[in-house]
Design a protein around this motif. Structure first.
Motif, PDB file in Angstrom:
ATOM      1  N   LEU A 249     -41.310  47.716 -18.097  1.00  0.00           N
ATOM      2  CA  LEU A 249     -41.438  46.532 -19.008  1.00  0.00           C
ATOM      3  C   LEU A 249     -41.491  45.352 -18.221  1.00  0.00           C
ATOM      4  CD1 LEU A 249     -42.124  45.766 -22.003  1.00  0.00           C
ATOM      5  CD2 LEU A 249     -39.495  45.794 -22.271  1.00  0.00           C
ATOM      6  N   PHE A 250     -42.400  44.577 -18.693  1.00  0.00           N
ATOM      7  CA  PHE A 250     -42.675  43.039 -18.077  1.00  0.00           C
ATOM      8  C   PHE A 250     -42.520  42.011 -19.096  1.00  0.00           C
ATOM      9  CE2 PHE A 250     -44.254  39.169 -16.203  1.00  0.00           C
ATOM     10  CZ  PHE A 250     -43.801  39.105 -14.954  1.00  0.00           C
ATOM     11  N   VAL A 251     -41.488  41.306 -19.272  1.00  0.00           N
ATOM     12  CA  VAL A 251     -41.256  40.302 -20.154  1.00  0.00           C
ATOM     13  C   VAL A 251     -41.539  38.888 -19.883  1.00  0.00           C
ATOM     14  CG1 VAL A 251     -39.509  39.496 -21.944  1.00  0.00           C
ATOM     15  CG2 VAL A 251     -39.466  41.910 -21.354  1.00  0.00           C
ATOM     16  N   GLY A 252     -42.493  38.144 -20.636  1.00  0.00           N
ATOM     17  CA  GLY A 252     -42.711  37.003 -20.047  1.00  0.00           C
ATOM     18  C   GLY A 252     -42.094  35.975 -21.348  1.00  0.00           C
ATOM     19  N   PRO A 253     -42.377  34.458 -20.988  1.00  0.00           N
ATOM     20  CA  PRO A 253     -41.647  33.705 -21.844  1.00  0.00           C
ATOM     21  C   PRO A 253     -42.643  33.453 -23.187  1.00  0.00           C
ATOM     22  CG  PRO A 253     -42.419  32.459 -20.090  1.00  0.00           C
ATOM     23  CD  PRO A 253     -42.776  34.027 -19.694  1.00  0.00           C
ATOM     24  N   HIS A 254     -43.921  33.522 -23.070  1.00  0.00           N
ATOM     25  CA  HIS A 254     -44.663  33.132 -24.096  1.00  0.00           C
ATOM     26  C   HIS A 254     -46.004  33.726 -23.942  1.00  0.00           C
ATOM     27  CE1 HIS A 254     -46.224  30.130 -21.403  1.00  0.00           C
ATOM     28  NE2 HIS A 254     -44.988  29.515 -21.349  1.00  0.00           N
ATOM     29  N   GLN A 255     -47.120  33.569 -24.982  1.00  0.00           N
ATOM     30  CA  GLN A 255     -48.291  34.311 -24.735  1.00  0.00           C
ATOM     31  C   GLN A 255     -49.405  33.544 -23.812  1.00  0.00           C
ATOM     32  OE1 GLN A 255     -49.593  37.074 -25.873  1.00  0.00           O
ATOM     33  NE2 GLN A 255     -47.696  37.728 -26.893  1.00  0.00           N
ATOM     34  N   PRO A 256     -49.328  32.229 -23.831  1.00  0.00           N
ATOM     35  CA  PRO A 256     -50.045  31.575 -22.887  1.00  0.00           C
ATOM     36  C   PRO A 256     -49.931  32.138 -21.390  1.00  0.00           C
ATOM     37  CG  PRO A 256     -49.542  29.837 -24.608  1.00  0.00           C
ATOM     38  CD  PRO A 256     -48.569  31.149 -24.609  1.00  0.00           C
ATOM     39  N   TYR A 257     -48.442  32.405 -20.966  1.00  0.00           N
ATOM     40  CA  TYR A 257     -48.070  32.923 -19.829  1.00  0.00           C
ATOM     41  C   TYR A 257     -48.592  34.206 -19.747  1.00  0.00           C
ATOM     42  CZ  TYR A 257     -44.871  35.117 -16.636  1.00  0.00           C
ATOM     43  OH  TYR A 257     -44.576  35.750 -15.456  1.00  0.00           O
ATOM     44  N   LEU A 258     -48.708  35.135 -20.713  1.00  0.00           N
ATOM     45  CA  LEU A 258     -49.077  36.559 -20.327  1.00  0.00           C
ATOM     46  C   LEU A 258     -50.768  36.575 -20.187  1.00  0.00           C
ATOM     47  CD1 LEU A 258     -47.225  38.538 -23.231  1.00  0.00           C
ATOM     48  CD2 LEU A 258     -46.643  38.299 -20.649  1.00  0.00           C
ATOM     49  N   SER A 259     -51.239  35.700 -20.888  1.00  0.00           N
ATOM     50  CA  SER A 259     -52.671  35.466 -20.597  1.00  0.00           C
ATOM     51  C   SER A 259     -53.216  34.910 -19.121  1.00  0.00           C
ATOM     52  CB  SER A 259     -53.318  34.480 -21.610  1.00  0.00           C
ATOM     53  OG  SER A 259     -53.080  34.885 -23.178  1.00  0.00           O
ATOM     54  N   TYR A 260     -52.366  34.026 -18.769  1.00  0.00           N
ATOM     55  CA  TYR A 260     -52.182  33.514 -17.485  1.00  0.00           C
ATOM     56  C   TYR A 260     -52.358  34.650 -16.349  1.00  0.00           C
ATOM     57  CZ  TYR A 260     -51.612  30.573 -13.415  1.00  0.00           C
ATOM     58  OH  TYR A 260     -51.529  29.877 -12.186  1.00  0.00           O
ATOM     59  N   VAL A 261     -51.435  35.608 -16.519  1.00  0.00           N
ATOM     60  CA  VAL A 261     -51.209  36.618 -15.432  1.00  0.00           C
ATOM     61  C   VAL A 261     -51.569  37.787 -15.792  1.00  0.00           C
ATOM     62  CG1 VAL A 261     -49.037  35.583 -15.046  1.00  0.00           C
ATOM     63  CG2 VAL A 261     -48.774  37.486 -16.406  1.00  0.00           C
ATOM     64  N   ALA A 262     -52.410  37.834 -16.669  1.00  0.00           N
ATOM     65  CA  ALA A 262     -53.068  39.226 -17.475  1.00  0.00           C
ATOM     66  C   ALA A 262     -53.890  40.054 -16.186  1.00  0.00           C
ATOM     67  CB  ALA A 262     -53.976  38.990 -18.508  1.00  0.00           C
ATOM     68  N   ASP A 263     -54.514  39.447 -15.288  1.00  0.00           N
ATOM     69  CA  ASP A 263     -55.210  40.032 -14.230  1.00  0.00           C
ATOM     70  C   ASP A 263     -54.421  40.619 -13.238  1.00  0.00           C
ATOM     71  OD1 ASP A 263     -57.409  39.971 -15.692  1.00  0.00           O
ATOM     72  OD2 ASP A 263     -58.334  38.056 -14.680  1.00  0.00           O
ATOM     73  N   VAL A 264     -53.184  40.189 -13.004  1.00  0.00           N
ATOM     74  CA  VAL A 264     -52.437  40.297 -11.684  1.00  0.00           C
ATOM     75  C   VAL A 264     -52.386  41.641 -11.575  1.00  0.00           C
ATOM     76  CG1 VAL A 264     -50.500  39.867 -10.161  1.00  0.00           C
ATOM     77  CG2 VAL A 264     -51.725  38.021 -11.581  1.00  0.00           C
ATOM     78  N   LEU A 265     -51.559  42.360 -12.316  1.00  0.00           N
ATOM     79  CA  LEU A 265     -51.075  43.756 -12.297  1.00  0.00           C
ATOM     80  C   LEU A 265     -52.159  44.710 -12.144  1.00  0.00           C
ATOM     81  CD1 LEU A 265     -47.920  43.808 -14.591  1.00  0.00           C
ATOM     82  CD2 LEU A 265     -47.929  44.049 -12.248  1.00  0.00           C
ATOM     83  N   PRO A 266     -53.307  44.680 -13.063  1.00  0.00           N
ATOM     84  CA  PRO A 266     -54.425  45.557 -12.820  1.00  0.00           C
ATOM     85  C   PRO A 266     -55.058  45.388 -11.554  1.00  0.00           C
ATOM     86  CG  PRO A 266     -54.413  44.608 -15.190  1.00  0.00           C
ATOM     87  CD  PRO A 266     -53.321  43.895 -14.305  1.00  0.00           C
ATOM     88  N   SER A 267     -55.015  44.184 -10.882  1.00  0.00           N
ATOM     89  CA  SER A 267     -55.516  43.570  -9.590  1.00  0.00           C
ATOM     90  C   SER A 267     -54.712  44.680  -8.645  1.00  0.00           C
ATOM     91  CB  SER A 267     -55.771  42.471  -9.184  1.00  0.00           C
ATOM     92  OG  SER A 267     -54.382  41.727  -8.963  1.00  0.00           O
ATOM     93  N   LEU A 268     -53.636  44.995  -8.974  1.00  0.00           N
ATOM     94  CA  LEU A 268     -52.690  45.467  -8.059  1.00  0.00           C
ATOM     95  C   LEU A 268     -52.785  47.062  -8.160  1.00  0.00           C
ATOM     96  CD1 LEU A 268     -49.566  43.106  -8.032  1.00  0.00           C
ATOM     97  CD2 LEU A 268     -51.454  43.158  -6.437  1.00  0.00           C
ATOM     98  N   GLY A 269     -53.502  47.570  -8.999  1.00  0.00           N
ATOM     99  CA  GLY A 269     -53.523  48.941  -9.394  1.00  0.00           C
ATOM    100  C   GLY A 269     -52.758  49.425 -10.484  1.00  0.00           C
ATOM    101  N   GLU A 270     -51.992  48.608 -11.154  1.00  0.00           N
ATOM    102  CA  GLU A 270     -51.026  49.114 -12.118  1.00  0.00           C
ATOM    103  C   GLU A 270     -51.681  48.653 -13.635  1.00  0.00           C
ATOM    104  OE1 GLU A 270     -48.876  50.884 -11.631  1.00  0.00           O
ATOM    105  OE2 GLU A 270     -48.438  51.085  -9.565  1.00  0.00           O
ATOM    106  N   GLU A 271     -52.300  49.641 -14.187  1.00  0.00           N
ATOM    107  CA  GLU A 271     -52.944  49.386 -15.174  1.00  0.00           C
ATOM    108  C   GLU A 271     -52.095  49.688 -16.753  1.00  0.00           C
ATOM    109  OE1 GLU A 271     -56.126  48.586 -15.954  1.00  0.00           O
ATOM    110  OE2 GLU A 271     -57.156  48.735 -14.044  1.00  0.00           O
ATOM    111  N   GLU A 272     -50.832  50.306 -16.550  1.00  0.00           N
ATOM    112  CA  GLU A 272     -50.130  50.969 -17.503  1.00  0.00           C
ATOM    113  C   GLU A 272     -48.672  50.216 -17.798  1.00  0.00           C
ATOM    114  OE1 GLU A 272     -49.889  55.117 -17.715  1.00  0.00           O
ATOM    115  OE2 GLU A 272     -51.971  55.692 -17.199  1.00  0.00           O
TER     116      GLU A 272
END
Length: 718
Positions: A249-272
């Motif tokens: 589970l990855f916990v961020g501080p607020h929704q703008p932050y989660l939107s900002y980093v949304a592409d990073v984990l999928p780009s590293l091959g982690e979709e789930e």
């Protein structure tokens, strides 16, 4: 996919020397092999995915396994189609082996089994990120690429041996790949930085997952980069953290932050990987407001008050002190206080209150059936007891169904109940916690609502279970009739065939499709998780930490934060704080190099935080922008933005502190709190003195100032 047609390189004219075939011919040949292998692999995966989708769905475990395989194949295809040959990050050459080893986002082999790309998370790839001139880790050289829309627009060579410069002169830059990349414009999403992970960051990314690892670092040190890449690394390297065992589970501080980093984990091959904020953990979080009374917020920040939820639930699990007579058709049965107490002890430890209800009820029926001395068979008596209205009423009163909002609302509206559950609170504190609208939820209520929901369980679970059992019983009866009719109709059966097998009860039960009854969607954030990553962790209260501890029994955490950016103060050490909230195996890693914020800006920001927090961990900037901090008045805002937009075709600006400013596609408008964790080319602070006084105001100004990667403008109110 973007397979190279003529060349993977698209170098600008100013870098023409880097296009020398002697420098890139080997890369071109390797990229051609990667493209061919990717095309073959994509075709194979597509065929396998089509075959899985065409295959019968099955039921039970078979259906789950089929769905899992479809998701896995889909995610793998998505990764391949997202990047193509730009899966490759670069290559490294060993001091004892001239053959380059290419490192990628995922591992890749050709049809003959030859390794084309080494997965960046594998131990063998560690030198690509970790090698330094002080510790080259066996490398002679390293090359990193900058990819732009599937083509290489720049690359850098780093040489680690004194005699290794031959042939590299044109590709050696004064600045490393990482420092050069910092000059690029920002966008609304976090940039791809995997190819430029630095040695200090990589060491933390690859650290073990047992216990809690604290990553402490000031602005611009790459804490978020480390947190995201560590998430992907651990899922690859540690089998204890796989999705089947709870995942991460990855916990961020607020929704703008989660939107900002949304592409990073999928780009590293982690979709789930599940990503969320603390608000997302409970349904009431979306509409919760901020607690306006600081004294009330402080009281609710305590882990002790969260633990009071246990006493609040226990209040409804106390057996009746008096017995009762249960009347049946044949005789009366005395149900004593001891019988009630025995039934209440039936649930196992940790069983949620609402789910334990069925166990208590079943034990109560067993006790009554055993005490019955009439002539009716026991099974008939047991089936008749639930129809006894008096017994049902007494049981519902003794062990009621409860829901979390009602339980917590009672604490804020019934002073005697709160005093009973939290006896350490004084009269003034109890009075402060009472409110007219007990369900006007604030962010400070969320930990208590979460604890109540976890302790109570689903109030609808019992009803769904009864409906499910009734459905299965009906299906079994229907199938039994069908099977009997088939057997009777088969006059020519020799006694050895399939229809004779239908006499067996196990096979009849297997024919019942228990999955046919619809069920509720699972709560993907309920846990338990094998590992939790928390960014901006300095902001969590003791009560909020309990929300995460409930979801991670292994106590395996990556905790990322900066004490100097804690809006409500952080006077303890990380170890003192975390031991107090319940963690015991704690390691600390520190990041002290500021890669993001130019030294011109840090020279202005450091005194701001030092004045309020003298021991703040202020990182050292390693680059300058050559652009001084600009000062003006709020009336200059429009002209400043117009001038910057005209001069910069790319990049993102942010206005912080002016709630009246309407954002555009390239200019954001945020509060200081919501800017945390983000970065922008230009930051304009409007009336920063109005951010507040004391430590909170200083932290907000410090955080807002350090969001800029190129230029900072400070505007006063007049």
């Amino acid at each position: 996919m973007n397979p190279p047609t003529t060349s993977a390189f698209d170098l600008p004219e100013r870098l023409s020397a880097k296009a020398d075939p002697s420098l890139i011919a080997g890369d071109e040949q390797h990229f051609a092999a990667i493209a061919e292998s990717l095309e073959r692999l994509t075709t194979d995966l597509s065929d396998r995915l089509d075959a899985e989708r065409r295959a019968p769905g099955g039921k039970g475990r078979q259906a789950v396994d089929r769905d899992t395989e479809i998701r896995r194949l889909t995610a793998r295809l998505r990764t391949l189609r997202r990047f193509g040959v730009d899966l490759c990050l670069g290559h490294m050459v060993g001091a004892d082996d001239p053959e380059p080893v290419y490192v990628g986002r995922r591992g890749l082999t050709d049809g003959a089994g030859r390794r084309l790309l080494l997965d960046w998370r594998s131990p063998a790839a560690e030198p690509f990120f970790g090698a330094t001139h002080a510790n080259p880790m066996g490398l002679a050289s390293r090359r990193r690429y900058r990819w732009t829309r599937g083509r290489i627009t720049d690359y850098w060579d780093e040489v680690f041996t004194p005699d290794g410069f031959t042939g590299h002169a044109a590709s050696l830059d004064d600045q490393s790949a990482f420092i050069a990349s910092l000059g690029g414009s920002r966008s609304t999403r976090m940039r791809d930085v995997l190819g430029t992970i630095q040695a200090d960051q990589d060491a933390i990314i690859r650290a073990g997952s047992r216990g809690a690892l604290v990553v402490d670092g000031g602005p611009g040190t790459g804490k978020t980069v480390v947190a995201l890449h560590r998430t992907a690394y651990l899922l690859y390297a540690d089998p204890r953290l796989g999705h089947r065992r709870g995942g991460v589970l990855f916990v961020g501080p607020h929704q703008p932050y989660l939107s900002y980093v949304a592409d990073v984990l999928p780009s590293l091959g982690e979709e789930e990987v599940q990503t969320c904020t603390l608000r997302d953990l409970v349904p009431e979080g979306a509409a919760a407001t901020v607690e306006t009374d600081p004294d009330v917020a402080l009281l609710k920040s305590s882990a002790d008050l969260v633990r009071a939820i246990e006493a609040a639930v226990r209040f409804y699990e106390e057996p009746p002190a008096k017995g009762m007579t249960v009347t049946t058709d044949e005789s009366d049965i005395w149900l004593s206080a001891d019988d009630w107490a025995e039934a209440f002890e039936a649930p196992g430890p940790g069983t949620p209150h609402n789910e334990a209800r069925d166990e208590v009820w079943a034990e109560l029926l067993t006790i009554l059936t055993e005490k019955y001395d009439g002539d009716e068979p026991d099974d008939l008596v047991r089936r008749s007891l639930p129809r006894n209205t008096e017994l049902r009423t007494a049981f519902n009163r003794a062990w009621p169904l409860l829901d979390a909002p009602t339980l917590v609302a009672d604490l804020w509206s019934v002073p005697a109940y709160l005093r009973r559950c939290a006896p350490w609170l004084g009269p003034d504190e109890v009075r402060k916690l009472q409110r007219d609208d007990a369900r006007a939820w604030t962010v400070s209520d969320l930990p208590l609502l979460d604890a109540a929901r976890q302790r109570l369980g689903d109030p609808e679970a019992s009803g769904r279970r009864r409906r499910h059992d009734a459905f299965v019983a009906t299906e079994r009866a229907r199938l039994a009739t069908v099977v009997d009719e088939l057997i009777q109709a088969d006059a020519y059966d020799d006694g050895e065939g399939l229809l004779t097998m239908l006499h067996q009860q196990d096979l009849r039960d297997a024919l019942v499709d228990e999955a046919a009854l619809p069920d509720v969607d699972p709560d993907l954030l309920a846990g338990p998780f094998a590992h939790i990553v928390v960014d901006e962790a300095q902001e969590l209260t003791d009560a909020e930490w309990q929300m995460l501890l409930l979801r991670c029994p292994s106590r395996s955490f990556t905790i990322v934060g900066d004490r100097a950016q804690a809006r409500n103060g952080f006077t303890e050490s990380w170890r003192e704080r975390l031991e107090r909230i319940g963690l015991d195996r704690i390691d600390l890693a520190s990041l002290s190099v500021n890669y993001r914020t130019p030294e011109e800006i840090m020279a202005e920001a450091e005194p701001v935080i030092r004045a309020a927090l003298p021991d703040a961990n202020v990182p050292t900037s390693i680059r300058g922008s050559g652009v001084p901090v600009v000062r003006g008045t709020a009336a200059d805002l429009g002209s400043i933005l117009d001038t910057w937009l005209a001069a910069h075709a790319d990049g993102i600006a942010c206005v912080i502190g002016d709630p009246t400013f309407e954002p555009t596609s390239r200019v954001r408008s945020l509060t200081p709190e919501l800017s945390k964790g983000l970065e922008f080319d230009l930051v304009v602070l409007v009336d920063p003195e109005a951010f507040g006084e004391g430590l909170q105001g200083a932290v907000d100004r410090y955080v807002a100032m350090t969001r800029a990667t190129r230029q900072l403008v400070i505007l006063t109110a007049s």
